[in-house]
Design a protein around this motif. Structure first.
Motif, short mmCIF file in Angstrom:
data_model
loop_
_atom_site.label_atom_id
_atom_site.label_comp_id
_atom_site.label_asym_id
_atom_site.label_seq_id
_atom_site.Cartn_x
_atom_site.Cartn_y
_atom_site.Cartn_z
N LEU A 76 0.88 -1.14 0.04
CA LEU A 76 0.22 0.04 0.16
C LEU A 76 0.93 1.32 -0.03
N LEU A 77 1.92 1.16 0.61
CA LEU A 77 2.74 2.35 0.70
C LEU A 77 3.25 2.94 -0.63
N GLU A 78 3.60 1.67 -1.62
CA GLU A 78 4.27 1.90 -2.94
C GLU A 78 3.21 2.49 -3.69
N CYS A 79 1.90 1.93 -3.41
CA CYS A 79 0.70 2.55 -4.18
C CYS A 79 0.45 3.95 -3.85
N ILE A 80 0.66 4.36 -2.33
CA ILE A 80 0.76 5.75 -1.86
C ILE A 80 1.56 6.64 -3.08
N SER A 81 2.76 6.08 -2.99
CA SER A 81 3.60 6.96 -3.62
C SER A 81 3.28 7.03 -5.08
N ILE A 82 2.65 6.12 -5.73
CA ILE A 82 2.32 6.38 -7.26
C ILE A 82 1.16 7.39 -7.33
N ALA A 83 0.29 7.31 -6.26
CA ALA A 83 -0.81 8.35 -6.21
C ALA A 83 -0.41 9.75 -6.00
N ARG A 84 0.61 9.81 -5.15
CA ARG A 84 1.03 11.04 -4.73
C ARG A 84 1.71 11.87 -5.76
N GLU A 85 2.63 10.88 -6.56
CA GLU A 85 3.38 11.67 -7.82
C GLU A 85 2.37 12.10 -8.90
N SER A 86 1.18 11.14 -9.04
CA SER A 86 0.15 11.50 -9.84
C SER A 86 -0.39 13.10 -9.66
N LEU A 87 -0.61 13.30 -8.61
CA LEU A 87 -1.21 14.61 -8.12
C LEU A 87 -0.32 15.68 -7.81
N ALA A 88 0.84 15.35 -7.34
CA ALA A 88 1.80 16.56 -7.11
C ALA A 88 2.62 16.88 -8.44
N SER A 89 2.84 16.12 -9.43
CA SER A 89 3.12 16.23 -10.69
C SER A 89 2.40 17.29 -11.60
N GLY A 90 1.12 17.40 -11.42
CA GLY A 90 0.05 18.08 -11.81
C GLY A 90 -0.45 17.21 -12.99
N ASN A 91 -0.17 16.05 -13.23
CA ASN A 91 -0.76 14.88 -14.13
C ASN A 91 -2.19 15.00 -14.02
N ALA A 92 -2.73 14.98 -12.52
CA ALA A 92 -4.20 14.67 -12.43
C ALA A 92 -4.97 16.02 -13.06
N ALA A 93 -4.25 17.02 -12.51
CA ALA A 93 -5.10 18.47 -12.84
C ALA A 93 -4.93 18.60 -14.48
N THR A 94 -3.89 18.22 -15.30
CA THR A 94 -3.73 18.37 -16.41
C THR A 94 -4.73 17.29 -17.28
N LEU A 95 -4.84 16.01 -16.65
CA LEU A 95 -5.62 15.21 -17.22
C LEU A 95 -7.14 15.92 -17.17
N LEU A 96 -7.84 16.30 -16.34
CA LEU A 96 -9.05 17.03 -16.03
C LEU A 96 -9.30 17.90 -17.07
N GLN A 97 -7.98 18.85 -17.37
CA GLN A 97 -8.17 20.25 -18.17
C GLN A 97 -8.60 19.34 -19.41
N LYS A 98 -7.57 18.51 -19.87
CA LYS A 98 -7.77 17.95 -21.26
C LYS A 98 -9.15 17.50 -21.37
N LEU A 99 -9.57 16.59 -20.59
CA LEU A 99 -10.93 16.13 -20.73
C LEU A 99 -12.05 16.99 -20.53
N ILE A 100 -12.13 18.15 -19.94
CA ILE A 100 -13.14 19.24 -20.11
C ILE A 100 -12.78 19.93 -21.43
N ASN A 101 -11.60 20.15 -22.19
CA ASN A 101 -11.35 20.80 -23.30
C ASN A 101 -11.94 20.17 -24.50
N HIS A 102 -11.89 18.88 -24.16
CA HIS A 102 -12.27 18.05 -25.35
C HIS A 102 -13.90 17.93 -25.41
N GLN A 103 -14.77 18.36 -24.42
CA GLN A 103 -16.15 18.18 -24.50
C GLN A 103 -16.57 19.15 -25.94
#
Length: 332
Positions: free
Chosen positions: A305-332
């Motif tokens: 679980l701690l390894e999975c936490i590290s994966i999740a934290r990187e996804s958020l902290a890198s801005g990848n999650a926010a970028t994904l949301l913006q791309k998804l909204i822009n695609h509408q």
């Protein structure tokens, strides 16, 4: 089944058999009863915990009535809770879903407008500019291109329009809260389910075991239908049932007020934007990371679980999650 037969069974404290539950839900969906009868049935069904037979019968009927989707052929995960915990927390599972998708794991998110809360996942996504659709080409394209799509429950369960207004007017959790995570029309191969009640969590545990799919059912001891970090929480999966503490995730215990979701859809959307852009409080950040990590582990059985936490934290902290949301909204 006649209305009188069904209501007599329920008001006398008995449970429906699986076939009876299946038939009753079909009748509700097909408009066999009027609004007063529908209201009486919903209140009777929601006044006590359902039996395993009832959940199976209701689930099978709702899936039979749902709009089919080609997404059923994909390996994907759904991340949603029953709702109805009356905690008014921010949209944790929706943000966690974006974190998981941005980390490379396909998500088919089943959601709805808030019924017993200020703002459900559909309220926020719609406010952000996402357009819900039952068009199979749109949902499939989004899953392939962005690793995530959102299935707005009313579009895929049109039969439930007969009871949608009643649910909204009642304003408290009903049997449909309990069923929501079980009736994703994409029939995902993996699932993270949050449940407000330990008895229901154990029924889910039994049902999902039969599917042979990877799953985790979570329930916070203080009543949240997700990992809230406000105290101990139950985890139920193929590995059994265990009680964990925030410290087991190397996280601090937080307070209820840390999870406040706002008093309006506008406030809920503002909080959502703050957390997804990694500018939320440490408490807000940790709670979405904890839930995302639990979902990631459904794909990464060999990672702890701690390894999975590290994966999740990187996804958020890198801005990848926010970028994904913006791309998804822009695609509408």
């Amino acid at each position: 089944m006649t209305f009188k037969t069904a209501i007599d069974i329920l008001l006398n404290g008995h449970h429906l058999l699986k076939d009876e539950a299946y038939t009753l839900m079909l009748q509700l969906g097909e408009g066999a009863f009027d609004d007063i009868q529908n209201t009486a049935l919903i209140i009777a069904l929601s006044s006590r915990d359902p039996s395993l037979d009832e959940i199976m019968g209701f689930r099978d009927a709702l899936l039979a009535l749902s709009i089919s989707t080609p997404l059923a052929g994909y390996t994907s995960i759904d991340m949603c809770g029953t709702g109805g915990d009356e905690k008014n927390s921010f949209n944790i599972s929706t943000i966690a879903s974006l974190i998981v998708a941005a980390a490379g794991y396909p998500v088919v998110k089943h959601g709805n407008y808030g019924v017993s809360s200020v703002s459900g996942s559909s309220n926020v996504m719609e406010k952000l500019g996402y357009r819900f659709s039952a068009d199979p080409s749109k949902t499939e394209r989004e899953l392939n291109q962005f690793n995530i799509c959102f299935l707005h429950a009313p579009l895929f369960h049109p039969a439930l329009k007969n009871v949608a207004g009643i649910r909204k007017r009642l304003g408290f959790k009903t049997i449909f809260n309990t069923l929501g995570p079980l009736v994703n029309p994409a029939r995902p191969t993996k699932q993270l389910v949050g449940v407000y009640n330990l008895k229901i969590a154990r029924l889910y545990h039994y049902l999902l075991q039969q599917s042979q799919h990877e799953y985790v059912v979570v329930h916070s001891v203080d009543g949240y239908d997700e990992i809230s970090l406000t105290g101990d929480f139950q985890i139920l999966s193929f590995q059994g049932e265990k009680l964990l503490r925030p410290a087991d995730l190397e996280m601090e215990k937080i307070q209820d007020e840390d999870l406040f979701g706002g008093n309006s859809v506008e406030e809920a959307t503002s909080i959502f934007n703050t957390v997804i852009t990694h500018t939320g409080t440490p408490a807000q950040t940790n709670v979405v990371i904890a839930n995302a990590a639990m979902a990631i582990q459904c794909f990464e059985k060999n990672k702890d679980l701690l390894e999975c936490i590290s994966i999740a934290r990187e996804s958020l902290a890198s801005g990848n999650a926010a970028t994904l949301l913006q791309k998804l909204i822009n695609h509408q």
